[in-house]
Design a protein around this motif. Structure first.
Motif, PDB file in Angstrom:
ATOM      1  N   GLY A  96      45.728  37.384  42.841  1.00 40.97           N
ATOM      2  CA  GLY A  96      44.610  37.379  43.762  1.00 40.97           C
ATOM      3  C   GLY A  96      44.385  35.996  44.352  1.00 40.97           C
ATOM      4  O   GLY A  96      44.776  34.983  43.766  1.00 40.97           O
ATOM      5  N   LEU A 101      37.534  34.151  38.892  1.00 46.90           N
ATOM      6  CA  LEU A 101      38.719  34.240  38.043  1.00 46.90           C
ATOM      7  C   LEU A 101      38.329  34.784  36.673  1.00 46.90           C
ATOM      8  O   LEU A 101      37.485  34.215  35.974  1.00 46.90           O
ATOM      9  N   GLY A 129      47.918  43.156  38.780  1.00 48.16           N
ATOM     10  CA  GLY A 129      48.264  42.318  39.923  1.00 48.16           C
ATOM     11  C   GLY A 129      48.869  43.081  41.074  1.00 48.16           C
ATOM     12  O   GLY A 129      49.335  42.481  42.052  1.00 48.16           O
ATOM     13  N   TRP A 134      42.717  45.685  41.483  1.00 44.69           N
ATOM     14  CA  TRP A 134      41.400  45.070  41.673  1.00 44.69           C
ATOM     15  C   TRP A 134      41.471  43.764  42.458  1.00 44.69           C
ATOM     16  O   TRP A 134      40.543  43.434  43.207  1.00 44.69           O
ATOM     17  N   THR A 135      42.549  43.010  42.295  1.00 44.48           N
ATOM     18  CA  THR A 135      42.623  41.736  43.005  1.00 44.48           C
ATOM     19  C   THR A 135      42.782  41.934  44.512  1.00 44.48           C
ATOM     20  O   THR A 135      42.481  41.020  45.298  1.00 44.48           O
ATOM     21  N   VAL A 140      37.954  39.502  43.060  1.00 45.72           N
ATOM     22  CA  VAL A 140      38.277  38.910  41.761  1.00 45.72           C
ATOM     23  C   VAL A 140      39.708  38.403  41.750  1.00 45.72           C
ATOM     24  O   VAL A 140      40.554  38.834  42.548  1.00 45.72           O
ATOM     25  N   ARG A 141      39.956  37.459  40.843  1.00 45.74           N
ATOM     26  CA  ARG A 141      41.300  37.034  40.493  1.00 45.74           C
ATOM     27  C   ARG A 141      41.491  37.276  38.998  1.00 45.74           C
ATOM     28  O   ARG A 141      40.518  37.239  38.235  1.00 45.74           O
ATOM     29  N   LEU A 142      42.728  37.519  38.597  1.00 44.30           N
ATOM     30  CA  LEU A 142      43.000  37.850  37.197  1.00 44.30           C
ATOM     31  C   LEU A 142      44.194  37.043  36.698  1.00 44.30           C
ATOM     32  O   LEU A 142      45.178  36.857  37.418  1.00 44.30           O
ATOM     33  N   GLN A 143      44.106  36.610  35.435  1.00 39.62           N
ATOM     34  CA  GLN A 143      45.206  35.881  34.823  1.00 39.62           C
ATOM     35  C   GLN A 143      45.279  36.223  33.334  1.00 39.62           C
ATOM     36  O   GLN A 143      44.274  36.146  32.623  1.00 39.62           O
TER      37      GLN A 143
END
Length: 275
Positions: A96, A101, A129, A134-135, A140-143
């Motif tokens: 994202g 985050l 991803g 969702w990104t 939102v961002r995801l990691q």
């Protein structure tokens, strides 16, 4: 005085010599004239001439190529696991480009065989991803992160009884063992659903796995349950598709045709099947 037989033999004996002389004289003449260069002529008497047969090559046995089909290892698990965990190693890139985050871990209960924490993590990272995930909403961002560092939630692959403990049902004396859940920072995927899916879902196991990851993670991102928007339409990912589709068709993604697919807030009074 020689007999006629002797003369015949003498004439016959001179034949090869005369032939050889003619050949040699002709070759010399051609060499001197510049028409033939670098040629060697050897005379072989007829009695010693033979045609050499070319050797027949022996057939080379065909090599048997090793099978390139990966062996499918079945996922097996007990009803109640040991409640000890293996957390996937390393971390992923941030998925994202905009929004808050969220960092998450991925863990697999050690009682589950046939899938490792790193294998499960690869599926989770690919799903969260994805271009329809969702990104893609831009919110939102995801990691994914490893054990030991800060994380907003952990995605567990758990046995049915451990699912009840992580989801809080065990504490109130309730037995579920069937669904997956989100409880606080616990995003719990029931391995029984991961392996067997649900009846009458109408889509491949891969679609159901995408759904369960996106649905339970959606709760961790602040989304509640939603209803089917209409018969024949795709189900919102926040609909409880594990318990029923209510006229909608199965769908594992938040985004459909570039837009977030939502339904009216709420949930159906569907019973939880026996484990």
């Amino acid at each position: 005085m020689r007999s006629g037989h002797d003369r015949e033999m003498t004439a016959a004996g001179r034949g090869p010599r005369r032939f050889l002389g003619v050949v040699l004289l002709g070759a010399v003449a051609l060499l001197l004239s510049g028409c033939i260069t670098g040629v060697t002529i050897t005379y072989v008497p007829a009695a010693h001439r033979s045609v050499a047969a070319l050797p027949t090559p022996s057939p080379t046995p065909s090599a048997v190529a090793p099978s390139t089909t990966p062996k499918v290892v079945p996922i097996t698990y007990p009803r109640a696991g040991r409640r000890t965990w293996t957390v996937a190693s390393g971390h992923s890139r941030v998925a994202g480009s905009r929004g808050r985050l969220f960092r998450y871990r991925v863990a697999v209960e050690e009682s589950i065989s046939g899938i490792t924490a790193d294998q499960f993590a690869r599926t989770v990272v690919k799903t969260l991803g994805g271009a329809r995930g969702w990104t893609a909403t831009g919110d939102v961002r995801l990691q994914r992160v490893a054990a030991g560092g800060p994380a907003d939630f952990t995605i567990y692959l758990a046995t049915p009884r451990t699912r009840d403990q992580l989801c809080g049902d065990e504490a109130v004396g309730h037995v579920d063992e069937y669904t997956s859940c989100r409880n606080g920072a616990n995003v719990v995927v029931n391995v029984a659903r991961w392996v067997h899916g649900v009846p009458r879902y109408g889509a491949s196991p891969a679609v159901y796995r995408e759904y369960v990851i996106n649905h339970e993670t959606g709760h961790a991102l602040g989304h509640g349950h939603e209803l089917c928007p209409g018969t024949g339409k795709k189900a919102p990912v926040m609909q409880q598709q594990t318990l029923g589709l209510h006229g909608c068709t199965a769908n594992g993604w938040p985004m459909v045709k570039g837009k977030l697919l939502s339904g009216a807030p709420g949930q159906y009074d569907d019973p939880v099947p026996a484990p």
